[in-house]
Design a protein around this motif. Structure first.
Motif, PDB file in Angstrom:
ATOM      1  N   ARG A 182       8.149  -2.920 -18.976  1.00 46.79           N
ATOM      2  CA  ARG A 182       7.512  -2.040 -18.007  1.00 46.79           C
ATOM      3  C   ARG A 182       6.678  -2.864 -17.026  1.00 46.79           C
ATOM      4  N   PRO A 183       6.824  -2.673 -15.711  1.00 44.02           N
ATOM      5  CA  PRO A 183       6.076  -3.463 -14.728  1.00 44.02           C
ATOM      6  C   PRO A 183       4.570  -3.495 -15.003  1.00 44.02           C
ATOM      7  N   ARG A 184       4.001  -2.390 -15.414  1.00 43.67           N
ATOM      8  CA  ARG A 184       2.559  -2.315 -15.671  1.00 43.67           C
ATOM      9  C   ARG A 184       2.124  -3.271 -16.782  1.00 43.67           C
ATOM     10  N   ASP A 185       3.055  -3.626 -17.682  1.00 41.51           N
ATOM     11  CA  ASP A 185       2.729  -4.493 -18.812  1.00 41.51           C
ATOM     12  C   ASP A 185       2.843  -5.980 -18.483  1.00 41.51           C
ATOM     13  N   LEU A 186       3.279  -6.304 -17.271  1.00 38.22           N
ATOM     14  CA  LEU A 186       3.455  -7.699 -16.879  1.00 38.22           C
ATOM     15  C   LEU A 186       2.174  -8.255 -16.265  1.00 38.22           C
ATOM     16  N   SER A 187       1.862  -9.507 -16.539  1.00 39.45           N
ATOM     17  CA  SER A 187       0.702 -10.151 -15.912  1.00 39.45           C
ATOM     18  C   SER A 187       1.033 -10.490 -14.467  1.00 39.45           C
ATOM     19  N   PRO A 188       0.160 -10.125 -13.511  1.00 37.81           N
ATOM     20  CA  PRO A 188       0.434 -10.407 -12.108  1.00 37.81           C
ATOM     21  C   PRO A 188      -0.089 -11.770 -11.649  1.00 37.81           C
ATOM     22  N   VAL A 189      -0.743 -12.503 -12.545  1.00 40.28           N
ATOM     23  CA  VAL A 189      -1.473 -13.715 -12.151  1.00 40.28           C
ATOM     24  C   VAL A 189      -0.565 -14.937 -12.116  1.00 40.28           C
ATOM     25  N   GLN A 227       0.828  -1.205   0.000  1.00 44.09           N
ATOM     26  CA  GLN A 227       0.000   0.000   0.000  1.00 44.09           C
ATOM     27  C   GLN A 227       0.866   1.260   0.000  1.00 44.09           C
ATOM     28  N   ASP A 228       1.960   1.230   0.742  1.00 38.47           N
ATOM     29  CA  ASP A 228       2.853   2.389   0.797  1.00 38.47           C
ATOM     30  C   ASP A 228       3.452   2.690  -0.580  1.00 38.47           C
ATOM     31  N   PHE A 229       3.972   1.658  -1.240  1.00 34.98           N
ATOM     32  CA  PHE A 229       4.648   1.885  -2.510  1.00 34.98           C
ATOM     33  C   PHE A 229       3.678   2.059  -3.672  1.00 34.98           C
ATOM     34  N   ALA A 230       2.429   1.669  -3.492  1.00 30.57           N
ATOM     35  CA  ALA A 230       1.422   1.878  -4.530  1.00 30.57           C
ATOM     36  C   ALA A 230       1.054   3.354  -4.652  1.00 30.57           C
ATOM     37  N   THR A 231       1.348   4.129  -3.609  1.00 29.58           N
ATOM     38  CA  THR A 231       1.027   5.566  -3.620  1.00 29.58           C
ATOM     39  C   THR A 231       2.272   6.439  -3.510  1.00 29.58           C
ATOM     40  N   ALA A 232       3.439   5.818  -3.451  1.00 31.14           N
ATOM     41  CA  ALA A 232       4.680   6.583  -3.288  1.00 31.14           C
ATOM     42  C   ALA A 232       5.020   7.362  -4.556  1.00 31.14           C
ATOM     43  N   SER A 254      -2.319  -2.522 -13.235  1.00 31.09           N
ATOM     44  CA  SER A 254      -1.823  -2.179 -11.895  1.00 31.09           C
ATOM     45  C   SER A 254      -2.076  -0.722 -11.536  1.00 31.09           C
ATOM     46  N   GLY A 255      -2.408   0.094 -12.537  1.00 32.63           N
ATOM     47  CA  GLY A 255      -2.694   1.499 -12.265  1.00 32.63           C
ATOM     48  C   GLY A 255      -1.482   2.404 -12.250  1.00 32.63           C
ATOM     49  N   ARG A 256      -0.266   1.812 -12.256  1.00 27.42           N
ATOM     50  CA  ARG A 256       0.969   2.611 -12.243  1.00 27.42           C
ATOM     51  C   ARG A 256       2.005   1.934 -13.133  1.00 27.42           C
ATOM     52  N   ASP A 257       2.714   2.746 -13.914  1.00 25.14           N
ATOM     53  CA  ASP A 257       3.690   2.195 -14.857  1.00 25.14           C
ATOM     54  C   ASP A 257       4.795   1.412 -14.161  1.00 25.14           C
ATOM     55  N   ASN A 258       5.164   1.813 -12.941  1.00 23.68           N
ATOM     56  CA  ASN A 258       6.320   1.213 -12.266  1.00 23.68           C
ATOM     57  C   ASN A 258       5.942   0.070 -11.317  1.00 23.68           C
ATOM     58  N   LEU A 259       4.662  -0.351 -11.304  1.00 21.06           N
ATOM     59  CA  LEU A 259       4.202  -1.300 -10.279  1.00 21.06           C
ATOM     60  C   LEU A 259       3.590  -2.568 -10.871  1.00 21.06           C
ATOM     61  N   VAL A 260       3.943  -3.702 -10.266  1.00 20.37           N
ATOM     62  CA  VAL A 260       3.255  -4.966 -10.529  1.00 20.37           C
ATOM     63  C   VAL A 260       3.090  -5.674  -9.182  1.00 20.37           C
ATOM     64  N   ALA A 261       1.899  -6.227  -8.931  1.00 23.07           N
ATOM     65  CA  ALA A 261       1.617  -6.897  -7.657  1.00 23.07           C
ATOM     66  C   ALA A 261       1.122  -8.309  -7.938  1.00 23.07           C
ATOM     67  N   GLY A 276      -6.380  -2.544  -2.071  1.00 26.39           N
ATOM     68  CA  GLY A 276      -6.227  -1.246  -2.700  1.00 26.39           C
ATOM     69  C   GLY A 276      -4.868  -0.988  -3.307  1.00 26.39           C
ATOM     70  N   ILE A 277      -4.066  -2.033  -3.484  1.00 21.81           N
ATOM     71  CA  ILE A 277      -2.727  -1.860  -4.053  1.00 21.81           C
ATOM     72  C   ILE A 277      -2.805  -1.715  -5.566  1.00 21.81           C
ATOM     73  N   ILE A 278      -3.642  -2.519  -6.206  1.00 23.14           N
ATOM     74  CA  ILE A 278      -3.894  -2.400  -7.644  1.00 23.14           C
ATOM     75  C   ILE A 278      -5.405  -2.368  -7.869  1.00 23.14           C
ATOM     76  N   PRO A 279      -5.873  -1.682  -8.918  1.00 26.95           N
ATOM     77  CA  PRO A 279      -7.309  -1.594  -9.157  1.00 26.95           C
ATOM     78  C   PRO A 279      -7.918  -2.848  -9.758  1.00 26.95           C
TER      79      PRO A 279
END
Length: 258
Positions: free
Chosen positions: A214-221, A21-26, A52-59, A44-47
């Motif tokens: 780009r992290p956002r382009d990776l599948s998190p599943v 949660q911290d890094f999803a809004t950092a 993921s909602g952010r280019d630099n994030l994958v969860a 609430g980390i990803i929508p």
């Protein structure tokens, strides 16, 4: 501050709901891989799974992981009343994947007996005392099984005391966390391979990011292998003789509580 000023961090591994949660809004552009989260969407980390909602994030996320745990537990014991203890806050409900537990109850038609309290406290002994009180309450209310959600009160040193009311009432338990709880007294859970699978998956994400994706382009599943851990000592304590088809699905056996 170190990330933005010194600039010597190339990639961040964020473990757990709070870190995610911290890094999803950092306010950073450094690639972030969030792992070891009960449910990254409800937290609430990803929508969504798709974005993921952010280019630099994958969860990392395993859809319906905990719903499948509860359904497996119900397949074995066919209970009509399932007890759960959790903190009734947005973070608390998300961290135990309450929506998945409720979905399993709706699908199979069993009742959820709920005990809520404040478990997110600094002193684990306080959390353990509150969880013990919940287990006593659930046993008194007629719970036929208890799903042990992730809880600060389930410390290894306190497990024997916290689970005592359930063992005394011959109530089977299934740990949401996994094999570590089974080692210390929970009857059943998924085997340790689930965390190995997630770790390997996160390592593959890291490789992709290092190669320029780009992290956002990776599948998190990801999907972990289906396997179980069982505490035979607790099975004896509650008077349960596991059928052969259940024993055949167990990969990790523990003879006693540690």
């Amino acid at each position: 501050d170190r990330i933005n000023t010194k600039g010597d961090v190339d990639l961040i591994l964020a473990f757990g709901t709070w870190a995610g949660q911290d890094f999803a809004t950092a306010d950073i552009t450094t690639p972030v891989i969030v792992s070891s989260v009960t449910n990254a969407i409800t937290s609430g980390i990803i929508p969504s799974i798709e974005d993921s909602g952010r280019d630099n994030l994958v969860a990392t996320i395993e859809p319906d992981r905990f719903k499948r745990q509860v359904l497996l537990f119900h397949d074995i014991f066919q209970f009509n009343k399932l007890g759960i203890a959790y903190e009734d806050t947005p973070s608390g409900r998300g961290s135990v994947a309450l929506d998945e537990i409720e979905a399993a109850a709706a699908e199979r038609g069993f009742t959820l007996l709920r005990c809520t309290d404040t478990f997110d406290v600094q002193d684990p002994n306080i959390a353990s005392d509150r969880l013990l009180a919940c287990h006593k309450k659930l046993a008194e209310q007629g719970a036929e099984a208890v799903y042990l959600t992730c809880n600060i009160g389930l410390q290894a040193s306190a497990m024997d005391r916290v689970l005592a009311p359930l063992a005394k009432a011959h109530i089977p338990t299934f740990s949401q966390l996994g094999a570590p709880d089974v080692v210390h007294g929970a009857l059943l859970s998924v085997a340790q391979t689930s965390t190995t699978d997630e770790g390997r998956f996160s390592a593959e994400l890291m490789e992709e990011i290092m190669n320029g994706v780009r992290p956002r382009d990776l599948s998190p599943v990801f999907e972990s292998a289906v396997s179980m851990a069982m505490n035979l000592y607790m099975a004896t304590q509650i008077g349960w003789n596991p059928p052969l088809e259940v024993l055949a699905a167990v990969d990790e056996f523990y003879q006693q509580k540690k």
